[in-house]
Motif scaffolding. Sequence first.
Motif, PDB file in Angstrom:
ATOM      1  N   LEU A   6     -10.298  27.365 -56.665  1.00 54.45           N
ATOM      2  CA  LEU A   6      -9.389  28.400 -57.171  1.00 54.45           C
ATOM      3  C   LEU A   6     -10.162  29.580 -57.751  1.00 54.45           C
ATOM      4  CD1 LEU A   6      -6.688  26.124 -58.820  1.00 54.45           C
ATOM      5  CD2 LEU A   6      -6.365  27.601 -56.823  1.00 54.45           C
ATOM      6  N   VAL A   7     -11.267  29.299 -58.442  1.00 57.97           N
ATOM      7  CA  VAL A   7     -12.110  30.389 -58.945  1.00 57.97           C
ATOM      8  C   VAL A   7     -12.631  31.217 -57.776  1.00 57.97           C
ATOM      9  CG1 VAL A   7     -14.284  30.936 -60.100  1.00 57.97           C
ATOM     10  CG2 VAL A   7     -12.731  29.254 -61.109  1.00 57.97           C
ATOM     11  N   TRP A   8     -13.081  30.553 -56.735  1.00 59.36           N
ATOM     12  CA  TRP A   8     -13.548  31.245 -55.529  1.00 59.36           C
ATOM     13  C   TRP A   8     -12.444  32.123 -54.961  1.00 59.36           C
ATOM     14  CZ3 TRP A   8     -12.249  31.487 -50.361  1.00 59.36           C
ATOM     15  CH2 TRP A   8     -13.234  31.942 -49.483  1.00 59.36           C
ATOM     16  N   ARG A   9     -11.225  31.601 -54.914  1.00 51.47           N
ATOM     17  CA  ARG A   9     -10.094  32.333 -54.358  1.00 51.47           C
ATOM     18  C   ARG A   9      -9.682  33.520 -55.225  1.00 51.47           C
ATOM     19  NH1 ARG A   9      -8.474  32.391 -49.346  1.00 51.47           N
ATOM     20  NH2 ARG A   9      -8.450  30.129 -49.253  1.00 51.47           N
ATOM     21  N   SER A  10      -9.986  33.486 -56.507  1.00 52.75           N
ATOM     22  CA  SER A  10      -9.584  34.559 -57.419  1.00 52.75           C
ATOM     23  C   SER A  10     -10.472  35.791 -57.326  1.00 52.75           C
ATOM     24  CB  SER A  10      -9.582  34.050 -58.869  1.00 52.75           C
ATOM     25  OG  SER A  10     -10.910  33.831 -59.336  1.00 52.75           O
ATOM     26  N   LYS A  11     -11.551  35.715 -56.538  1.00 52.59           N
ATOM     27  CA  LYS A  11     -12.494  36.825 -56.429  1.00 52.59           C
ATOM     28  C   LYS A  11     -12.153  37.694 -55.228  1.00 52.59           C
ATOM     29  CE  LYS A  11     -16.207  34.150 -58.588  1.00 52.59           C
ATOM     30  NZ  LYS A  11     -17.570  33.586 -58.452  1.00 52.59           N
ATOM     31  N   ILE A  12     -12.166  38.997 -55.437  1.00 48.86           N
ATOM     32  CA  ILE A  12     -11.769  39.922 -54.373  1.00 48.86           C
ATOM     33  C   ILE A  12     -12.704  39.847 -53.173  1.00 48.86           C
ATOM     34  CG2 ILE A  12     -13.073  41.885 -55.292  1.00 48.86           C
ATOM     35  CD1 ILE A  12     -10.621  43.640 -54.498  1.00 48.86           C
ATOM     36  N   ALA A  13     -13.944  39.461 -53.392  1.00 50.01           N
ATOM     37  CA  ALA A  13     -14.883  39.336 -52.272  1.00 50.01           C
ATOM     38  C   ALA A  13     -14.479  38.222 -51.319  1.00 50.01           C
ATOM     39  CB  ALA A  13     -16.292  39.081 -52.800  1.00 50.01           C
ATOM     40  N   ASN A  14     -13.721  37.255 -51.834  1.00 50.47           N
ATOM     41  CA  ASN A  14     -13.325  36.103 -51.026  1.00 50.47           C
ATOM     42  C   ASN A  14     -11.868  36.154 -50.591  1.00 50.47           C
ATOM     43  OD1 ASN A  14     -15.916  35.057 -51.622  1.00 50.47           O
ATOM     44  ND2 ASN A  14     -15.133  34.179 -53.531  1.00 50.47           N
ATOM     45  N   GLU A  15     -11.023  36.825 -51.383  1.00 50.01           N
ATOM     46  CA  GLU A  15      -9.596  36.884 -51.093  1.00 50.01           C
ATOM     47  C   GLU A  15      -9.112  38.329 -51.246  1.00 50.01           C
ATOM     48  OE1 GLU A  15      -6.430  36.880 -49.842  1.00 50.01           O
ATOM     49  OE2 GLU A  15      -6.998  34.761 -49.881  1.00 50.01           O
ATOM     50  N   PRO A  16      -8.874  39.025 -50.134  1.00 48.55           N
ATOM     51  CA  PRO A  16      -8.489  40.437 -50.220  1.00 48.55           C
ATOM     52  C   PRO A  16      -7.060  40.670 -50.699  1.00 48.55           C
ATOM     53  CG  PRO A  16      -8.491  39.710 -47.935  1.00 48.55           C
ATOM     54  CD  PRO A  16      -9.058  38.582 -48.750  1.00 48.55           C
ATOM     55  N   ARG A  17      -6.216  39.642 -50.642  1.00 51.94           N
ATOM     56  CA  ARG A  17      -4.806  39.822 -51.020  1.00 51.94           C
ATOM     57  C   ARG A  17      -4.637  39.597 -52.517  1.00 51.94           C
ATOM     58  NH1 ARG A  17      -3.043  35.648 -46.424  1.00 51.94           N
ATOM     59  NH2 ARG A  17      -5.000  34.801 -47.257  1.00 51.94           N
ATOM     60  N   ALA A  18      -4.220  40.662 -53.207  1.00 57.85           N
ATOM     61  CA  ALA A  18      -4.075  40.580 -54.661  1.00 57.85           C
ATOM     62  C   ALA A  18      -3.048  39.529 -55.066  1.00 57.85           C
ATOM     63  CB  ALA A  18      -3.678  41.945 -55.225  1.00 57.85           C
ATOM     64  N   SER A  19      -1.989  39.377 -54.291  1.00 57.69           N
ATOM     65  CA  SER A  19      -0.949  38.405 -54.645  1.00 57.69           C
ATOM     66  C   SER A  19      -1.509  36.987 -54.679  1.00 57.69           C
ATOM     67  CB  SER A  19       0.214  38.486 -53.655  1.00 57.69           C
ATOM     68  OG  SER A  19      -0.228  38.205 -52.329  1.00 57.69           O
ATOM     69  N   LEU A  20      -2.435  36.668 -53.764  1.00 56.03           N
ATOM     70  CA  LEU A  20      -3.026  35.330 -53.749  1.00 56.03           C
ATOM     71  C   LEU A  20      -4.082  35.167 -54.839  1.00 56.03           C
ATOM     72  CD1 LEU A  20      -3.275  34.447 -49.957  1.00 56.03           C
ATOM     73  CD2 LEU A  20      -1.454  33.963 -51.597  1.00 56.03           C
ATOM     74  N   ARG A  21      -4.756  36.250 -55.198  1.00 57.32           N
ATOM     75  CA  ARG A  21      -5.678  36.169 -56.337  1.00 57.32           C
ATOM     76  C   ARG A  21      -4.902  35.894 -57.617  1.00 57.32           C
ATOM     77  NH1 ARG A  21      -7.637  40.813 -53.879  1.00 57.32           N
ATOM     78  NH2 ARG A  21      -7.362  42.201 -55.659  1.00 57.32           N
ATOM     79  N   ILE A  22      -3.754  36.519 -57.745  1.00 55.80           N
ATOM     80  CA  ILE A  22      -2.904  36.272 -58.916  1.00 55.80           C
ATOM     81  C   ILE A  22      -2.459  34.820 -58.947  1.00 55.80           C
ATOM     82  CG2 ILE A  22      -0.642  36.783 -59.924  1.00 55.80           C
ATOM     83  CD1 ILE A  22      -1.028  39.686 -58.959  1.00 55.80           C
ATOM     84  N   ARG A  23      -2.053  34.285 -57.812  1.00 55.28           N
ATOM     85  CA  ARG A  23      -1.612  32.883 -57.768  1.00 55.28           C
ATOM     86  C   ARG A  23      -2.745  31.934 -58.119  1.00 55.28           C
ATOM     87  NH1 ARG A  23       1.596  31.935 -52.227  1.00 55.28           N
ATOM     88  NH2 ARG A  23       1.614  29.822 -53.083  1.00 55.28           N
ATOM     89  N   ALA A  24      -3.961  32.262 -57.695  1.00 58.08           N
ATOM     90  CA  ALA A  24      -5.108  31.417 -58.043  1.00 58.08           C
ATOM     91  C   ALA A  24      -5.345  31.423 -59.545  1.00 58.08           C
ATOM     92  CB  ALA A  24      -6.351  31.902 -57.305  1.00 58.08           C
ATOM     93  N   VAL A  25      -5.253  32.589 -60.158  1.00 56.00           N
ATOM     94  CA  VAL A  25      -5.434  32.687 -61.613  1.00 56.00           C
ATOM     95  C   VAL A  25      -4.350  31.901 -62.341  1.00 56.00           C
ATOM     96  CG1 VAL A  25      -5.333  34.287 -63.563  1.00 56.00           C
ATOM     97  CG2 VAL A  25      -6.655  34.886 -61.527  1.00 56.00           C
ATOM     98  N   GLU A  26      -3.124  32.039 -61.919  1.00 59.46           N
ATOM     99  CA  GLU A  26      -2.021  31.329 -62.563  1.00 59.46           C
ATOM    100  C   GLU A  26      -2.170  29.817 -62.408  1.00 59.46           C
ATOM    101  OE1 GLU A  26       1.427  34.791 -62.053  1.00 59.46           O
ATOM    102  OE2 GLU A  26       1.265  33.180 -60.578  1.00 59.46           O
TER     103      GLU A  26
END
Length: 288
Positions: free
Chosen positions: A18-38
């Motif tokens: 999830l930490v990996w997914r929260s990084k813009i370098a790994n996940e370009p979609r902001a909505s999915l970065r938000i979901r990873a953080v939550e």
Amino acid sequence: CGRANVKANVFGQVVDGLVWRSKIANEPRASLRIRAVEALADLQAEDAIPQFASLAADKVRKNFIGEDDFEYSGVRLAATLALVRMGNPAQQYLLKQRPAVARTLELWNQKKVEELGQLLVTATAAPAAPPAECLAPPAPIQTGGAAVAMAPEQEELSPSIAAFALGQIRTPRAAELLAAGFQNSALPLDTRWSITDTLKLIDPAFVNQKILTPFFDESGTLPAEVLKKRQYRYDQLAYLAGKIRSREKEVLAFLDDCLFKWLRVSLKGRAIRAAASIYTPADGDAFL
């Protein structure tokens, strides 16, 4: 004991993923970065606290001209809320590593609306800095009797978090301070977007009356200097109109101008998304 080790190992892998997914370098979609953080906040993953702090307070992405910039305000809001949800472990980390952010969260927890508003006021365009040798040392903050100095480079990180805090406190005075901040053209762009993303969380009637419609009132409701530069706020106005689903005639006329009068493609995109959010089947051909 073996089962406990397996559970801990699986938990650690989930957190790492999830930490990996929260990084813009790994996940370009902001909505999915938000979901990873939550999701990390739901798991109460203390190992993710440094990542929350980085997303909330660091320049972690490149903007469209290649300069370092802060995360998008929606992601910053999610990360800030995650820090609040993490409670004491997050506060202890921030006190040591990011004292200005810790102080802002402390004001948030204490509902110190005026102090948080002052942080927004101080986030104005700064005059040329004097030589370093002329600067006084940063004032310490008191935390349980221990003084922690606020590093100069960290002070600029607090205003956006203060905006998020005022949006969560949700008192009439907090809303007034956010409205004043939205009209302050001297605020840094990242803070203005933080205010914009926060305003979508408060009473839509207030946002319509105090934020949106004054920008389209030619009779002089806005200060003259704000009215003269209002075109620089069009992206935020279009975004906010869609988020609160404003149906004020002045707002709909503005979105129509965005679509058919002005040429900037990014603004047209925001207007299209706003119109899609506002539209209902009962409108029929009214939006054509």
